[in-house]
Design a protein around this motif. Structure first.
Motif, PDB file in Angstrom:
ATOM      1  N   LEU A 156     -38.152 -14.738  16.185  1.00 50.15           N
ATOM      2  CA  LEU A 156     -39.325 -15.307  16.845  1.00 50.15           C
ATOM      3  C   LEU A 156     -38.891 -16.004  18.123  1.00 50.15           C
ATOM      4  O   LEU A 156     -38.105 -16.955  18.093  1.00 50.15           O
ATOM      5  N   VAL A 157     -39.387 -15.515  19.243  1.00 49.96           N
ATOM      6  CA  VAL A 157     -39.070 -16.054  20.563  1.00 49.96           C
ATOM      7  C   VAL A 157     -40.150 -17.059  20.942  1.00 49.96           C
ATOM      8  O   VAL A 157     -41.340 -16.753  20.854  1.00 49.96           O
ATOM      9  N   PRO A 158     -39.766 -18.270  21.370  1.00 45.27           N
ATOM     10  CA  PRO A 158     -40.779 -19.302  21.638  1.00 45.27           C
ATOM     11  C   PRO A 158     -41.395 -19.215  23.032  1.00 45.27           C
ATOM     12  O   PRO A 158     -40.942 -18.459  23.896  1.00 45.27           O
ATOM     13  N   HIS A 159     -42.430 -20.022  23.211  1.00 46.56           N
ATOM     14  CA  HIS A 159     -42.993 -20.316  24.530  1.00 46.56           C
ATOM     15  C   HIS A 159     -43.424 -19.068  25.295  1.00 46.56           C
ATOM     16  O   HIS A 159     -43.022 -18.828  26.432  1.00 46.56           O
ATOM     17  N   ALA A 211     -38.023  -4.127  18.892  1.00 45.48           N
ATOM     18  CA  ALA A 211     -38.793  -4.093  17.647  1.00 45.48           C
ATOM     19  C   ALA A 211     -38.541  -5.318  16.790  1.00 45.48           C
ATOM     20  O   ALA A 211     -39.380  -5.687  15.956  1.00 45.48           O
ATOM     21  N   ALA A 212     -37.389  -5.971  16.977  1.00 45.82           N
ATOM     22  CA  ALA A 212     -37.052  -7.150  16.174  1.00 45.82           C
ATOM     23  C   ALA A 212     -37.659  -8.430  16.716  1.00 45.82           C
ATOM     24  O   ALA A 212     -37.616  -9.461  16.044  1.00 45.82           O
ATOM     25  N   LEU A 213     -38.207  -8.392  17.927  1.00 43.00           N
ATOM     26  CA  LEU A 213     -38.659  -9.603  18.594  1.00 43.00           C
ATOM     27  C   LEU A 213     -40.147  -9.864  18.385  1.00 43.00           C
ATOM     28  O   LEU A 213     -40.984  -8.967  18.572  1.00 43.00           O
ATOM     29  N   TYR A 214     -40.456 -11.115  18.024  1.00 42.76           N
ATOM     30  CA  TYR A 214     -41.826 -11.601  17.902  1.00 42.76           C
ATOM     31  C   TYR A 214     -41.958 -12.785  18.858  1.00 42.76           C
ATOM     32  O   TYR A 214     -40.963 -13.395  19.243  1.00 42.76           O
TER      33      TYR A 214
END
Length: 317
Positions: free
Chosen positions: A204-207, A242-245
Motif C-alpha cells: 500500500l503506497v500512501p498519499h 500489480a502489487a501496488l495499491y
C-alpha cells in the motif's frame, strides 16, 4: 472479513497512526522528537474512536508513526500496544506491525512474532531507515519471508538519509520530500524487480501515490537505454505494478484519482485519513467531500464503494 451485513457501508481507513508514550519517551531520550521537522501529534484511542463515529469510519488500520525507533524493544512495545487496541476494540481497529530495521535478522523475528503471536494484519515499512532504502539487496531475505506469509505491507515516508537540513527548513518534509521519498522507495523496488520476484505481497503506497503517475511512464521510457548501458536488469513492470495499491490520504480529488488510474485499476485504490496528523473536523469534511464527488462524477461513481471499503475488505480479509 472486516465488514458484516450490518456494517457493510462503514468506511475502512487504511492510513492511521499510533503514537505510544513509550515511543515518545524513547525519541525524547534520543533527542529525536523533531527528526521529521515537525512535532508528533498526541494520540488517544478514545478520541480516535470518537472521530471514527463522527465521520462514519467503521475500521482503521494503525501503523507506527515516523521517525523509526532505534530500539527493537520500543518497536515491540508499539506493536503490542497496537495489538491490545485491536483486541479491545474488535472490528474497529487493525494494525500493521513496525520492524526494527536496519537489522534484517531482528526484523524477520519481529515479522514472525507480530503475525503469529500478535495477529498483526500486515507489516509497516519505512521508505528508508538510516539510509537503508527499500529495494536494497540486503532486504531480499526479509521480502522472501514476507512473500511466504503473503503479507500486506503499508509503506510510509520517513526523513531521507542523508538529509539536507537546509531543504527541510525551506519546505517542510510533509509538503514535498515525503512525496519524493515515497516515489524513490517504490522506484527502487521496481528497478530491482522486487515486487515481481516476491509476487505474494501487497504493498500500500500512501498519499495518493506520490509522484508515481509521473515517474512510472518515465521509468518505462528510459528502461531500454539503461539496460543497453548495463545499468538495469530485466523489469517486469506489469508484475511490479500489480502489487501496488494506493491510499488517498492527503490531497485527494477527482483529478488525482483519474491520474492514478493511468497506472493502476479501481480495485487498487483505498481511503486513507492520516489520523491524527490532521485535525478531526478537517478529516470529516475531507471524507464527506470524497463521498460527494465519488457520487457526482459519472466516471468515478462506479468505484465509490470500492474505494471507501470494498477494496480494503478484500486486502485485509
Amino acid at each position: 472479513m472486516i465488514a458484516t451485513a450490518t456494517m457493510a457501508q462503514g468506511v475502512i481507513d487504511v492510513h492511521g497512526h499510533i503514537i505510544t508514550p513509550e515511543f515518545l519517551s524513547a525519541l525524547e531520550h534520543e533527542g529525536r522528537l523533531m527528526d521529521e521537522g515537525f512535532p508528533l501529534p498526541k494520540y488517544d484511542v478514545d478520541n480516535h474512536l470518537k472521530w471514527m463515529e463522527e465521520a462514519g469510519v467503521q475500521t482503521s488500520v494503525l501503523t507506527l508513526a515516523a521517525p523509526q525507533p532505534t530500539s527493537a524493544d520500543v518497536v515491540r512495545q508499539a506493536n503490542e500496544a497496537a495489538a491490545r487496541i485491536k483486541k479491545e476494540h474488535p472490528n474497529r481497529f487493525k494494525f500493521c506491525a513496525a520492524l526494527p530495521l536496519p537489522d534484517v535478522k531482528a526484523s524477520i523475528r519481529e515479522v514472525i512474532y507480530a503475525l503469529d503471536t500478535l495477529k498483526a494484519d500486515g507489516i509497516k515499512l519505512a521508505t528508508n531507515v538510516g539510509g537503508q532504502y527499500l529495494g536494497a539487496p540486503e532486504l531480499d531475505t526479509l521480502f522472501s519471508v514476507l512473500n511466504e506469509r503473503k503479507a500486506v505491507i503499508i509503506l510510509h515516508p520517513h526523513r531521507p538519509e542523508p538529509v539536507n537540513r537546509q531543504v527541510m527548513q525551506q519546505t517542510p518534509l510533509a509538503m514535498q520530500e515525503y512525496l519524493s521519498e515515497t516515489t524513490r522507495a517504490v522506484s527502487n523496488m521496481i528497478s530491482r524487480n522486487v515486487l515481481a520476484r516476491y509476487p505474494n505481497v501487497k504493498v500500500l503506497v500512501p498519499h495518493c501515490g506520490a509522484y508515481l503517475p509521473l515517474a512510472i511512464p518515465r521509468m518505462k521510457s528510459l528502461t531500454p537505454v539503461m539496460q543497453k548501458n548495463k545499468m538495469l536488469g530485466e523489469i517486469d513492470y506489469e508484475a511490479n505494478l500489480a502489487a501496488l495499491y494506493y491510499d488517498l490520504a492527503g490531497a485527494h480529488s477527482p483529478e488525482v484519482i483519474r491520474l492514478l488510474l493511468t497506472i493502476t485499476t479501481p480495485d487498487h485504490l483505498l481511503y486513507g485519513s492520516d489520523y491524527p496528523y490532521v485535525a478531526p473536523q478537517v478529516l470529516t469534511q475531507s471524507l464527506a467531500r470524497m463521498k460527494q464527488y465519488l457520487s457526482d462524477e459519472r466516471d468515478l461513481a462506479p468505484f465509490r464503494e470500492m474505494i471507501l471499503y470494498q477494496n480494503a475488505n478484500q486486502i485485509f480479509k
